[in-house]
Design a protein around this motif. Structure first.
Motif: not given
Length: 364
Positions: A89-114
């Motif tokens: 992605p332009i800016l998003n990443s697997e590490a940023r997604t994991e950090r976001w989940e730690a702050l705001y809750g789990k995503l249902v589907w994460k695609g390549a990060f799943m």
């Protein structure tokens, strides 16, 4: 009797000539794999798929490319060019997604990060791969090769060769389109239209125990979040500010009333050519028909039973609403060059399924 045969022959010739005179609708499919949506467009007599581009989303771009190439081989569409697109992605990443989940809750589907589902589901758990891991497909690896050209460059070249004639069917993250527009500021204005499967307004949970309802649970508490946009929010916002002549969004709203059931799989397989039927029967049932709705409403706009025309953009602030869809009526828009699109809210599901079967009917 002979006169009757002659008359029939003349009528058939006239019918064929009339249809031959009608140019087929040109489309580039931009997606992160090979699924029923691809087969619907490839098999439809009224459509010319001028290329397929891949992007990371549900899986990494290299794996998506391998799936497309093998799918084209198995379905007999080897002449369709394939260009691999953005890996990240332009800016998003697997590490940023994991950090976001730690702050705001789990995503249902994460695609390549799943790596695993947040709760038990009937859907299979996808294998987790790295972005450059070698690909070995269970249904065999393709001999076909992708073009030695990035997807964004292929899009620009194809659209410039066919100005105002090419539709882009964007059913994955919008990274490739954002990059193409940044490379060529005239690109968007030369596209005929874009159909986007992405975004979310206010989808309603289906009140039954189908597996489609499991996906609908995501939207009860987060009605504006959808995976394709959430995977690359920055690209989606860049897309929203480009001068596309026409944009149709198919958000997740209509998908909660659909499901690829075993019965529908068999119905479509019976309508298709044998090699295509075999591919359809291998598809995992139990998922809503997100991308297929986008293809269907482009093939036949009369399938849309309710839609709204809204201004739109996406939240790119790294907070709880990161990637959420933002929409406004005319009087409330901020006026910062946000996009305007027709938002498909509901479709005639029975008629749509019949249109799928029609598209898959064996070609003469």
């Amino acid at each position: 009797m002979r006169r009757l045969f002659v008359l029939i022959a003349l009528l058939c010739a006239a019918f064929g000539a009339a249809h031959a005179a009608e140019p087929r609708r040109k489309v580039i499919i931009d997606d992160e794999g090979f699924a029923l949506m691809h087969l619907l467009l490839l098999e439809d007599r009224q459509v010319e798929v001028v290329g397929i581009t891949t992007v990371s989303g549900n899986t990494w771009a290299n794996r998506a490319t391998a799936m497309v190439l093998r799918g084209l081989e198995l379905s007999g569409h080897e002449s369709v060019p394939v260009a691999q697109g953005a890996t990240f992605p332009i800016l998003n990443s697997e590490a940023r997604t994991e950090r976001w989940e730690a702050l705001y809750g789990k995503l249902v589907w994460k695609g390549a990060f799943m790596k695993q589902w947040a709760e038990p589901t009937v859907q299979s758990t996808p294998d987790h791969h790295g972005p450059f891991d070698p690909v070995d497909l269970p249904w065999g690896n393709a001999k076909l090769k992708p073009l030695p050209e990035a997807a964004a460059l292929f899009m620009i070249r194809t659209v410039r060769a066919n100005p105002h004639q090419v539709t882009i069917m964007a059913c994955g993250p919008l990274t490739n389109l954002a990059l193409a527009q940044r490379l060529d500021p005239e690109f968007a204005s030369l596209v005929k239209e874009v159909v986007v499967m992405g975004g979310s307004l206010n989808p309603q949970q289906v009140l039954d125990n189908t597996s489609a309802a499991q996906f609908a649970r995501e939207f009860v508490n987060t009605p504006r979040r959808e995976f394709n946009i959430r995977f690359d929010p920055e690209a989606a916002s860049m897309f929203a500010h480009a001068p596309w002549p026409k944009v149709t969004f198919v958000p997740v709203d209509p998908s909660t009333a659909t499901q690829l059931t075993p019965a529908l799989v068999e119905r479509l397989a019976k309508a298709a050519r044998p090699p295509v039927a075999a591919m359809i029967r291998r598809m995992e049932p139990g998922f809503p028909m997100w991308d297929e709705i986008a293809a269907a409403v482009w093939l036949d706009p009369s399938l849309v039973t309710r839609q709204q025309r809204l201004w739109y953009d996406f939240d790119v602030q790294f907070g709880p609403g990161y990637g959420d869809m933002l929409t406004w009526y005319d009087a409330y828009r901020p006026g910062l060059d946000e996009g305007q699109a027709d938002m498909v809210l509901t479709v005639d599901v029975a008629a749509m399924e019949a249109r799928f079967a029609q598209a898959l009917t064996a070609k003469p």
